[in-house]
Design an enzyme around this catalytic site. Structure first.
Site, PDB file in Angstrom:
ATOM      1  N   ASP A 121      44.004 -39.801  17.454  1.00  0.00           N
ATOM      2  CA  ASP A 121      44.387 -38.573  16.748  1.00  0.00           C
ATOM      3  C   ASP A 121      43.613 -38.552  15.437  1.00  0.00           C
ATOM      4  O   ASP A 121      43.492 -39.587  14.773  1.00  0.00           O
ATOM      5  CB  ASP A 121      45.913 -38.577  16.485  1.00  0.00           C
ATOM      6  CG  ASP A 121      46.445 -37.178  16.185  1.00  0.00           C
ATOM      7  OD1 ASP A 121      45.920 -36.535  15.259  1.00  0.00           O
ATOM      8  OD2 ASP A 121      47.383 -36.735  16.875  1.00  0.00           O
ATOM      9  N   SER A 148      48.424 -23.445  28.136  1.00  0.00           N
ATOM     10  CA  SER A 148      49.454 -22.653  27.486  1.00  0.00           C
ATOM     11  C   SER A 148      49.732 -21.379  28.271  1.00  0.00           C
ATOM     12  O   SER A 148      48.827 -20.836  28.932  1.00  0.00           O
ATOM     13  CB  SER A 148      48.934 -22.292  26.088  1.00  0.00           C
ATOM     14  OG  SER A 148      49.669 -21.233  25.555  1.00  0.00           O
ATOM     15  N   GLY A 158      50.294  -7.693  18.543  1.00  0.00           N
ATOM     16  CA  GLY A 158      49.959  -8.786  19.465  1.00  0.00           C
ATOM     17  C   GLY A 158      51.173  -9.529  19.998  1.00  0.00           C
ATOM     18  O   GLY A 158      51.044 -10.331  20.914  1.00  0.00           O
ATOM     19  N   TYR A 172      42.710 -18.257  20.633  1.00  0.00           N
ATOM     20  CA  TYR A 172      43.367 -19.513  21.023  1.00  0.00           C
ATOM     21  C   TYR A 172      43.564 -19.564  22.542  1.00  0.00           C
ATOM     22  O   TYR A 172      43.209 -20.548  23.197  1.00  0.00           O
ATOM     23  CB  TYR A 172      44.716 -19.623  20.289  1.00  0.00           C
ATOM     24  CG  TYR A 172      45.608 -20.700  20.860  1.00  0.00           C
ATOM     25  CD1 TYR A 172      45.299 -22.047  20.685  1.00  0.00           C
ATOM     26  CD2 TYR A 172      46.756 -20.371  21.597  1.00  0.00           C
ATOM     27  CE1 TYR A 172      46.106 -23.033  21.228  1.00  0.00           C
ATOM     28  CE2 TYR A 172      47.568 -21.351  22.135  1.00  0.00           C
ATOM     29  CZ  TYR A 172      47.235 -22.686  21.950  1.00  0.00           C
ATOM     30  OH  TYR A 172      48.033 -23.665  22.492  1.00  0.00           O
ATOM     31  N   ALA A 196      45.046 -33.057  22.181  1.00  0.00           N
ATOM     32  CA  ALA A 196      44.359 -32.747  20.923  1.00  0.00           C
ATOM     33  C   ALA A 196      43.787 -31.339  20.950  1.00  0.00           C
ATOM     34  O   ALA A 196      42.989 -30.999  21.824  1.00  0.00           O
ATOM     35  CB  ALA A 196      43.246 -33.762  20.669  1.00  0.00           C
ATOM     36  N   LYS A 218      41.902 -22.057  25.710  1.00  0.00           N
ATOM     37  CA  LYS A 218      42.661 -22.767  26.751  1.00  0.00           C
ATOM     38  C   LYS A 218      42.148 -22.375  28.135  1.00  0.00           C
ATOM     39  O   LYS A 218      41.971 -23.218  29.004  1.00  0.00           O
ATOM     40  CB  LYS A 218      44.159 -22.444  26.635  1.00  0.00           C
ATOM     41  CG  LYS A 218      44.812 -23.011  25.391  1.00  0.00           C
ATOM     42  CD  LYS A 218      44.869 -24.522  25.469  1.00  0.00           C
ATOM     43  CE  LYS A 218      45.311 -25.164  24.173  1.00  0.00           C
ATOM     44  NZ  LYS A 218      45.151 -26.604  24.135  1.00  0.00           N
TER      45      LYS A 218
HETATM   46  N1  LIG Z   1      53.478 -26.358  20.564  1.00  0.00           N
HETATM   47  C1  LIG Z   1      53.275 -25.304  21.324  1.00  0.00           C
HETATM   48  O1  LIG Z   1      53.988 -24.291  21.185  1.00  0.00           O
HETATM   49  C2  LIG Z   1      52.231 -25.308  22.389  1.00  0.00           C
HETATM   50  C3  LIG Z   1      52.307 -24.352  23.435  1.00  0.00           C
HETATM   51  C4  LIG Z   1      51.313 -24.341  24.409  1.00  0.00           C
HETATM   52  C5  LIG Z   1      50.261 -25.280  24.346  1.00  0.00           C
HETATM   53  N2  LIG Z   1      50.199 -26.171  23.317  1.00  0.00           N
HETATM   54  C6  LIG Z   1      49.072 -27.121  23.277  1.00  0.00           C
HETATM   55  O2  LIG Z   1      49.575 -28.437  23.407  1.00  0.00           O
HETATM   56  C7  LIG Z   1      48.793 -29.349  22.644  1.00  0.00           C
HETATM   57  C8  LIG Z   1      49.699 -30.128  21.721  1.00  0.00           C
HETATM   58  O3  LIG Z   1      50.410 -29.205  20.909  1.00  0.00           O
HETATM   59  P1  LIG Z   1      51.365 -29.669  19.748  1.00  0.00           P
HETATM   60  O4  LIG Z   1      52.386 -28.621  19.556  1.00  0.00           O
HETATM   61  O5  LIG Z   1      51.771 -31.072  19.953  1.00  0.00           O
HETATM   62  O6  LIG Z   1      50.346 -29.569  18.532  1.00  0.00           O
HETATM   63  P2  LIG Z   1      50.154 -30.549  17.293  1.00  0.00           P
HETATM   64  O7  LIG Z   1      49.246 -29.879  16.342  1.00  0.00           O
HETATM   65  O8  LIG Z   1      51.462 -31.029  16.810  1.00  0.00           O
HETATM   66  O9  LIG Z   1      49.403 -31.783  17.996  1.00  0.00           O
HETATM   67  C9  LIG Z   1      48.035 -31.780  18.245  1.00  0.00           C
HETATM   68  C10 LIG Z   1      47.499 -33.091  17.707  1.00  0.00           C
HETATM   69  O10 LIG Z   1      46.096 -33.147  17.957  1.00  0.00           O
HETATM   70  C11 LIG Z   1      45.440 -33.640  16.817  1.00  0.00           C
HETATM   71  N3  LIG Z   1      44.070 -33.118  16.895  1.00  0.00           N
HETATM   72  C12 LIG Z   1      43.654 -31.835  16.827  1.00  0.00           C
HETATM   73  N4  LIG Z   1      42.316 -31.772  16.979  1.00  0.00           N
HETATM   74  C13 LIG Z   1      41.885 -33.038  17.173  1.00  0.00           C
HETATM   75  C14 LIG Z   1      40.618 -33.623  17.396  1.00  0.00           C
HETATM   76  N5  LIG Z   1      39.503 -32.882  17.430  1.00  0.00           N
HETATM   77  N6  LIG Z   1      40.546 -34.956  17.569  1.00  0.00           N
HETATM   78  C15 LIG Z   1      41.655 -35.719  17.513  1.00  0.00           C
HETATM   79  N7  LIG Z   1      42.873 -35.242  17.286  1.00  0.00           N
HETATM   80  C16 LIG Z   1      42.995 -33.896  17.121  1.00  0.00           C
HETATM   81  C17 LIG Z   1      46.259 -33.154  15.635  1.00  0.00           C
HETATM   82  O11 LIG Z   1      46.117 -33.969  14.494  1.00  0.00           O
HETATM   83  C18 LIG Z   1      47.676 -33.235  16.201  1.00  0.00           C
HETATM   84  O12 LIG Z   1      48.263 -34.498  15.944  1.00  0.00           O
HETATM   85  C19 LIG Z   1      47.753 -28.503  21.912  1.00  0.00           C
HETATM   86  O13 LIG Z   1      46.552 -28.561  22.641  1.00  0.00           O
HETATM   87  C20 LIG Z   1      48.334 -27.100  21.950  1.00  0.00           C
HETATM   88  O14 LIG Z   1      47.345 -26.119  21.937  1.00  0.00           O
HETATM   89  C21 LIG Z   1      51.170 -26.219  22.364  1.00  0.00           C
END
Ligand SMILES: NC(=O)c1ccc[n+]([C@@H]2O[C@H](COP(=O)([O-])OP(=O)(O)OC[C@H]3O[C@@H](n4cnc5c(N)ncnc54)[C@H](O)[C@@H]3O)[C@@H](O)[C@H]2O)c1
Length: 336
Positions: free
Chosen positions: A31, A124, A293, A148, A81, A152
């Site tokens: 991370d 997502s 949106g 975004y 990530a 995905k």
């Molecule tokens: N939370 C939601 O509502 C939701 C819904 C649909 C999809 N998602 C997807 O699920 C995944 C996780 O979401 P989340 O809510 O845990 O988000 P989050 O931001 O809490 O976790 C993502 C983690 O990835 C790390 N990160 C980002 N870019 C990085 C990189 N280039 N290298 C290394 N680490 C990196 C961040 O520091 C963070 O800890 C994401 O890809 C997000 O798009 C989330």
């Protein structure tokens, strides 16, 4: 199995780490901490009772990824990530394409080079866009309404093409609906930086006195109480869904996309009342104009996850709010 979680200190990744470690898997985390904090690793270690190898690094760093994949004999990667703000993706699209799409390509190449061909990808529900019908099933047309969502969808398409070109790959794209809630210990939860974009973290900040009131964007939608309805899912149910997907990728090859949702639409006011019950506090609300949106309502058809992965969400809205409140109380205690 030996599993690498990219973004494993984030909201969904950290909760998934607890479930996988409890099931006896070896969890390794990378991370870059752009949206998470190192202390989450300590909390994870106290929940799991295990030391989890952690690399502070970026998924766009190919040599580091190859080193981790080889050193830890990784068999499967769960790729969390990514950047997730819909608003920011519109104002800074290149940042999102670079991190979410570029980062995924670097990861996939490193996996290919080290012969690791099992991957679970955090997709997502935003890939669906404006509902042609509801609930969204996995065959619903894909037409994301923002950058975004397009990042995905692009990664999903790259992975699908890859699986056609090399039949050894086993890939599941999990289309999450709206994860909320926290681990039952209250030690980990969602920790947004700055003013939150999403409803639950916003409510948490109102209840903890950091924000004066909740903005309700539109109370005149054609929904049961006029407010927007979403398929909120407990993050621990989502974490269980990853454990189920892991078993699946271990036994099957090819590419699949699967919804992870409850199949139930809860309104903003449903969530507010459940949270008021959890916290025993009244949440001040101000009704504002609808946001451009925002969809009035969407929710998942969750049948494929049940049939294919044997997974179904078990926890209800009250348990989502109770756990979020427990985490919030823990944060308030720490801040004193
Ligand atoms: N939370 C939601 O509502 C939701 C819904 C649909 C999809 N998602 C997807 O699920 C995944 C996780 O979401 P989340 O809510 O845990 O988000 P989050 O931001 O809490 O976790 C993502 C983690 O990835 C790390 N990160 C980002 N870019 C990085 C990189 N280039 N290298 C290394 N680490 C990196 C961040 O520091 C963070 O800890 C994401 O890809 C997000 O798009 C989330």
């Amino acid at each position: 199995m030996n599993i690498l979680l990219t973004g494993g200190l984030g909201f969904i990744g950290s909760h998934t780490a607890t479930v996988l470690a409890a099931e006896g898997h070896e969890v390794v985390i990378i991370d870059n901490l752009c949206n998470s904090q190192r202390q989450t690793l300590d909390s994870l270690e106290s929940i799991t009772g295990k030391e989890l190898p952690f690399y502070e690094g970026d998924v766009r760093d190919a040599p580091l990824l190859k080193e981790i994949l080889q050193k830890h004999h990784i068999e499967c990667v769960i790729h969390f990530a990514g950047l997730k703000s819909v608003a920011e993706s519109g104002t800074d699209p290149l940042k999102y394409f670079d991190n979410n799409v570029g980062g995924s390509i670097v990861l996939i190449e490193a996996m290919q080079a080290t012969n690791v061909k099992k991957l679970i990808f955090s997709s997502s529900a935003t890939v669906y866009g404006e509902p042609q019908y509801l609930p969204y099933d996995e065959d619903h047309p894909l037409a994301p309404m923002n950058v975004y969502g397009r990042t995905k969808l692009q990664v999903e398409e790259i992975l699908q093409d890859l699986s056609k070109s090399d039949l050894d790959w086993s890939i599941v794209c999990l289309r999450y609906f709206n994860p909320i809630g926290a681990h039952e210990s209250g030690l980990i939860g969602e920790l947004p930086q700055g003013i939150p974009n999403n409803l639950m973290p916003y409510i948490c900040q109102v209840v903890s006195g950091k924000l004066p009131h909740l903005n309700v964007f539109g109370d005149d939608y054609d929904t049961k109480d006029g407010t927007g309805e979403r398929d909120y899912i407990h993050v621990m149910d989502l974490a269980d869904g990853h454990a189920a997907a892991l078993e699946f990728v271990d036994k099957h090859k090819g590419w699949e996309a699967v919804n992870l949702g409850t199949g139930i639409a809860y309104s903003v006011y449903d969530l507010v009342s459940a949270f008021e019950k959890s916290s025993n506090q009244t949440i001040p609300k101000v009704v504002k104009e609808r946001r451009i949106g925002d969809l009035p309502i969407y929710y998942a058809k969750a049948d494929k996850a049940l049939v294919m992965l044997g997974w179904k969400a078990k926890r209800d809205l009250q348990s989502m709010c109770d756990s979020s409140w427990k985490y919030q109380e823990q944060l308030l205690k720490l801040a004193k």
